[in-house]
Design a protein around this motif. Structure first.
Motif, PDB file in Angstrom:
ATOM      1  N   ASN A   1       0.759  -1.302   0.110  1.00 54.18           N
ATOM      2  CA  ASN A   1      -0.005  -0.066   0.084  1.00 54.18           C
ATOM      3  C   ASN A   1       0.758   1.210  -0.034  1.00 54.18           C
ATOM      4  O   ASN A   1       0.684   2.237  -0.569  1.00 54.18           O
TER       5      ASN A   1
ATOM      6  N   HIS B   1      -3.924   4.873  -4.517  1.00 50.72           N
ATOM      7  CA  HIS B   1      -4.995   4.523  -3.792  1.00 50.72           C
ATOM      8  C   HIS B   1      -5.486   5.905  -3.110  1.00 50.72           C
ATOM      9  O   HIS B   1      -6.494   6.016  -2.414  1.00 50.72           O
TER      10      HIS B   1
ATOM     11  N   HIS C   1      -7.415   8.623   0.692  1.00 57.62           N
ATOM     12  CA  HIS C   1      -7.095   9.886   1.283  1.00 57.62           C
ATOM     13  C   HIS C   1      -7.757  11.022   0.681  1.00 57.62           C
ATOM     14  O   HIS C   1      -7.241  12.205   0.322  1.00 57.62           O
TER      15      HIS C   1
ATOM     16  N   ASP D   1      -4.899   4.801   5.892  1.00 57.90           N
ATOM     17  CA  ASP D   1      -4.190   3.584   5.307  1.00 57.90           C
ATOM     18  C   ASP D   1      -4.553   2.540   6.206  1.00 57.90           C
ATOM     19  O   ASP D   1      -5.097   1.563   5.631  1.00 57.90           O
TER      20      ASP D   1
END
Ligand code: FES
Ligand code: FE2
Length: 477
Positions: free
Chosen positions: A189, A195, A200, A323
């Motif tokens: 990640n 992502h 976020h 996360d």
């Protein structure tokens, strides 16, 4: 700019994130030879300061002995108690909590209550187990195995950069959390910006366009660099950096030194994150966070430093939590997935990391099952039998499994660990043809014997190697 122009194969399969054998292989081959950032020198500033932690199934005690940092196994040689269970503290002496044995900085015993009860003294077995410890900047690293590269050699090209953890940057906070997922879920990640919009949306908002993203892909580490967006928060931050007397570069860097040491930085902070496996599907993620102090010493600089420290730490913890919210779901999906997965060019650092894991976490059952055919290669080797015999010459036949990678040369993985990978032995020449195939003669090559394990190609047999000589098959080892 990305290095790859086409999507990449997801090299690891779901079982690599769940299996006990893979976990053991990674501990042995990836983590035990590595240096691990675990603390800051400031955590152990005064003589007598100590802290404890569990690192890769090993309880560790770090202590300051008159300015020298030492790391020990946190287990007493008397009757196995942990020396202390306190997470940190300060003591005059390193003393076991149970019967009060005391230890010196080299791990040897100092005062022992009622010492005469232990006569004759077994000096060798009364010593604490020591580990290597070294610092880079303010960061304290520990290594659980003896020998191997020094910290400087291990960190290699990132040494100068990581030395800046300290100096103009001050330790602001350390936090850690256990997650119900394989450690690679966390690391992968961190290796991609893909992502960002989903995970976020308020902190980072969007990933940078490819024209503002640079990847560096090497065997030891990968990097990501981007220039900060031109917005109010960035301009504010740059103003503070200048007021603290430092230069503004506007660069964000993220680098992972395989397997797990992750440094990231802006002009305003330095962060060292490190994920440690605690089981096949569990891990512990630790973050050591530094913020800019700069070199100016005036009331404004002090106030700005304090403000920056509290805001940056708050944002760092928020991003960490964002996360952290997705790891469990990824692991659960992994356990149920029928898919192979796929890696986009923006995620190419994940691909390099997976390749590193495949190439380095290898052992007998530990070896990931790769696509591709098995091929043979051979090497002739002579063994000196001593005495008057001529050397025994044998051909060792190795099995390799080829893994076809989409964009590179073929990679061959020997089908077994380094000392247990010979599939066949062909006797070429021996001192005496009549005794050439008996046990005493082949003993010098007995270390190439195969382990009793089911083999994939039906050529290996437990404890039995076929020797072939001039078409004649014979003889058990
Ligand atoms: S177990 Fe440590 S002194 Fe007895
Ligand atoms: Fe993230």
């Amino acid at each position: 700019m990305f290095v790859h122009q086409h999507h990449l194969r997801h090299l690891l399969r779901p079982e690599h994130y769940t299996s006990e054998a893979q976990y053991r292989a990674e501990l042995r081959h990836l983590f035990l030879p590595a240096w691990h950032p675990v603390a800051t020198a400031g955590d152990l500033r005064r003589p007598g300061d100590f802290l404890t932690l569990d690192l890769l199934e090993t309880p560790i005690l770090l202590r300051n002995f008159d300015g020298q940092l030492r790391a020990f196994l946190n287990v007493c040689p008397h009757r196995h108690s942990k020396l202390t269970e306190k997470p940190r503290g300060r003591t005059e002496q390193l003393r076991c909590q149970y019967h009060g044995w005391e230890f010196q900085e080299d791990g040897r015993t100092a005062r022992i209550p009622d010492a005469k009860a232990f006569r004759p003294w077994d000096r060798e077995n009364a010593c604490l187990r020591r580990f290597q410890v070294a610092t880079c900047g303010e960061l304290v690293f520990v290594k659980l195995t003896d020998g191997g590269p020094s910290l400087r050699e291990w960190v290699g090209p990132l040494w100068e950069l990581w030395q800046s953890y300290g100096g103009a940057y001050r330790h602001a906070a350390t936090w850690a959390k256990d997650f119900p997922c394989n450690w690679k879920v966390v690391l992968e990640n961190s290796l991609e910006s893909y992502h960002i919009p989903q995970v976020h949306p308020h902190t980072f908002k969007d990933f940078p366009p490819e024209t503002n993203a640079w990847h560096e892909l090497t065997e030891r580490f990968t990097s990501f660099k981007t220039m900060e967006p031109d917005e109010f928060a960035t301009r504010m931050q740059h103003w503070i950096v200048r007021r603290l007397g430092e230069k503004v570069t506007g660069e964000y860097w993220h680098r992972v030194l395989h397997p797990h040491a992750t440094g990231s930085s802006l002009d305003s902070f330095r962060m060292m994150q490190c994920v440690f496996p605690t089981g096949p599907t569990t891990c512990r993620y630790r973050c050591i966070f530094f913020t800019l102090r700069g070199h100016r010493r005036n009331p404004l600089a002090w106030a700005l430093y304090r403000g920056l420290r509290s805001v940056a730490t708050m944002v760092g913890k928020k991003v960490f939590a964002e996360d952290g919210s997705i790891y469990r779901g990824v692991q659960q999906g992994m356990a149920a997935s029928p898919h192979r997965g796929v890696i986009g060019t923006r995620e190419e650092r994940v691909y390099v990391f997976q390749k590193y894991v495949l190439e380095n976490a290898r052992g007998a059952q530990e070896l990931p099952v790769a696509d591709g055919e098995l091929v043979e290669s051979s090497r002739t080797q002579a063994f000196d039998l001593g005495g008057d015999s001529r050397p025994l010459r044998v051909r060792l036949v190795f099995l390799h499994r080829l893994l076809h990678l989409p964009d590179g040369p073929l990679h061959a993985y020997e089908d077994g660990p380094a000392d247990d990978r010979v599939a066949d032995v062909q006797l070429l020449d021996a001192g005496d043809p009549d005794d050439g195939l008996h046990v005493p003669v082949v003993q010098p090559v007995a270390h190439v014997d195969v382990k009793p394990e089911p083999d994939r190609v039906g050529r290996r047999r437990p404890q039995l190697l076929q020797l072939r000589r001039q078409g004649r098959r014979a003889d058990r080892l």
